[in-house]
Design an enzyme around this catalytic site. Sequence first.
Site, short mmCIF file in Angstrom:
data_model
loop_
_atom_site.label_atom_id
_atom_site.label_comp_id
_atom_site.label_asym_id
_atom_site.label_seq_id
_atom_site.Cartn_x
_atom_site.Cartn_y
_atom_site.Cartn_z
N SER C 132 0.88 -1.25 0.16
CA SER C 132 0.07 0.11 0.05
C SER C 132 0.90 1.34 -0.12
O SER C 132 0.48 2.46 -0.58
CB SER C 132 -0.89 0.03 1.15
OG SER C 132 -1.68 -1.16 1.21
N GLU C 363 -5.38 -3.23 -5.49
CA GLU C 363 -5.62 -1.71 -5.87
C GLU C 363 -5.88 -0.71 -4.78
O GLU C 363 -6.66 -0.07 -4.90
CB GLU C 363 -6.52 -1.94 -7.00
CG GLU C 363 -5.61 -2.37 -8.39
CD GLU C 363 -6.30 -1.86 -9.49
OE1 GLU C 363 -6.78 -0.93 -9.71
OE2 GLU C 363 -6.21 -2.71 -10.32
#
Lengths: 319, 249, 380
Positions: C132, C363
């Site tokens: 992340s 994502e």
Amino acid sequence: MSVLVYIENRDGQFKKNQLELMSYAKKISEASNQDIVTLSIGNVKEEEWARLSAHGATRVLNGENLPNQIDNEVFAQALFAAIELVQPKYLILSDNNTGKALAPRVSVKYRAGIVSGILGLPISYEPFIGKKRAYSGKAFAHVKVNSDLKVLTLSPNSFEIKESSGNVQLEAFEPTLPTPKTKVVQADKQTGKLLLSEADIVVSGGRGMKSADNWGPLEELAEAMGAATACSRPVSDEGWRPHHEHVGQTGKIIGPTLYIALGISGAIQHLAGVSSSKVIVAINKDPEAPIFAAADYGIVGDVQKLIPQLIVAYKELKQ
Amino acid sequence: MKILVCISNVPDTTTRIKLAGDKKSVETNGVQWIINPWDELALTRAMELSEQNAGSIQSISVVSVGDASVEPTLRKALAVGANEAIRVNLVPADSYSVAVQLAEVVKQENPDLVLLGIESSDFNSSGVGAMLAELLGFASASSVSSLELSSSGLTIKREVEGGTEQLECPLPAILSVQKGIALEPRIPAMRGIMMARSKPLKVVEPVAVEPLSEWIELELPEAKSACKMIPEDNAKELIRLLHEEAKVI
Amino acid sequence: MNFQLTEEHEMIRQAARDYAQRELIKDVIERDETATYPTQHVKALSELGFMGMLVDPKYDGGGMDTISYVLAMEEISKVDASVSVIMSVNNSLVCYGIEKYGTEEQKEKFLKPLARGEKIGAFLLSEPEAGSDATSQRTTAEDKGDYYLLNGTKNWITNGYTAGTYLVIAQTHPEKRHKGINAFIVDRHAEGISVGPHENKMGMRSSDTHSVMFTDVKVPKENRIGEDGFGFKFAMKTLEGGRIGIAAQALGLASGALERSIQYAKERKAFGTEIANHQAIAFKLSDMAVKVENARNLVLKAAWLKDQGMEYGTTSAMAKQYAADIAMEVTTEAVQIHGGYGYVKEYHVERLMREAKLTQIYEGTSEIQKIVISRSLLKD
């Protein structure tokens, strides 16, 4: 005034559907107080006339020298000639490939309304209202015909064969016909097999049959029961069975006395094509399969295991 | 060669039919409309022929008889690959009124080959193809399950009672097609959908016609009574019930 | 305000639905079990134009808007999210990134085959120690004058094995931290690239996820996207759009599970009536439907903003976080409604549930989305 019925022969014989049609035309002629005239095209075996007699035929226009399968347009001309000759109030045909090809031509030529695939006797004669399938078996329509001449194509298995005394009188029918535009260069008969549309009993397999190789026992069951074989759409799409066996909304719509669905889940499109069967039997390993909601008798189980047991049980019954 | 494919706009095959208040028509709320599956096969075959016989087919047109609500279906046909679309502005009453309108379009457009499905999945009358053939006097065949171009016209296979026949058929011709005529119906590609934006959709006014029949009422099939379940190990019981209770064997 | 889809939108939705319900459904369970890459489906969907549907037709794309893309993603995801993730990465990360920020030469050379679906793209950002946190890239791209030298490892790469074209994010100037990062277009088969084994995943099992190792891989200078140091911004901007794709995927998983649950509840009987007639089930369906509808509105709003050329980053983060979270909830309830049948593979919903979990993770996890959303709320 009369009822004109076209009785089709196959290899010189009149099959069960044609006797249904004859019985039906006879009934219409009695109910509407009219003579019945039968049209036959092609060569018919001598002994067949007695069978037609026994189902109410009297005056027969015998086009024995006309070819049995001909160009639609020329075939229609033969029909027109018969219509000119007997001036019928009703023209009755089978709702099969021939009827579908000819009835609309008569409709155009004589501005005659059609009830195609009429289910049994009309709801009323004056005015004429017939019932037919609509939305591929998901509904029924009441169709009113206003024209003088009414064209009816009778749905197979929708009227019971009835014996009645007739007295066949053959009358040579030799209309002059135009040269056909199309030419038949090859004809392939489906030999020995019972036609799906004509069968009383239909044994049908779905994806639950697992593969094309598993059809042997199903065919054996069909043969033992004198049934025709059919399949669901995925099966014909996969190429396990030929397209002409596909029953359902986009295949053939059938209404046999007994429909046995083996490994068919019962998608709405499939049910639409078989819902007018008198009795439906479903065998499927999935107890939640929608076919059971449409069936009269059901077994939750493995079709591969059950088919041989059904064959044995049926043979025992028949002994 | 110019091909005209006649298409009918019908409820998707998965639709559960409900009757409208007038009992003469069906509830259209929430219905997904599609090209009649048999007509779609006709269109698919026309596309296949044009791809397999490069240059010999100049155009594929589609025509439908109906009000503006059939236009999405026509535009889908354009997205799939038809070159132009025609809509005859009439809500048809029966097969005959459709056939009369289509015959006018054929006279105007002069196609060499007219293709349509053997029946529509809503009216199931199987009437239009043969009516059109009779109105126009073209060579014709119905229940056609195979179609190829030949030097003299067309080579086709049709289903007849108890078999199939192979026919030589000259042009112009009208064929009603059934299953087997083409592979799977096509899904429109993005490029096709984009190109459909600029393809013509022509609206023509109908000619006067008197319908020969009318649908005065619709009814739904009666609900089936509950399924009688038989234990898995008792095939014999099923056969007994079919014989003694249902009396069908 | 206008909530009406155009006729063309409906046509695209239906085309995707037809493909999913007709073709993908046939072998989806088997592909999931054997973790087999859907080669034939990717080819067929490419031919239909779904792999490059957002790209300008002048670069061989479908020229469709983002709304169409969302509708198609939803329909494909109802049946097979492994296929839709391939579609999402190719469309909204790789094609979009090159089309938006690439040079004319890069578009000619790399975008066109990607838009036609002849080559599939992969987006290489995640690393073993930087998932992340995209600022701390360990993969390096050393400037060697007329080329860059790439070294390092990328993780969790969708299309890692089958891709023909990689978009690689790497650090060129470590001292500049995230301002030293670059993005490169890299030929998957360039010398020095090795691909790790297929990850054996809980869901999305037939999409090919791999780690990718770079050892002295030479990348021509002209393959860098944008100015030197543009890479981080490129990645963030591209992911804004990517979130719409994954949000649409999550939406599809949820709405697919809802469709199946409604159908099942109308057929399955318990205590003498269809279970839909039991309020416990009916209310579950109602709750699921509200969530699905909310998610759909949010995803379509994000797509609409993007199509209008308006700022959509925060909305797409909201859409992604919300759709992913409700996908998990709705698919779990779908399994519950199906009872024992929900727990076996034939009924599909257990797979949808396993797949939904990933939409909360990849994502940008749901937590990262909340950072994006809260930062935009709190900024002065």
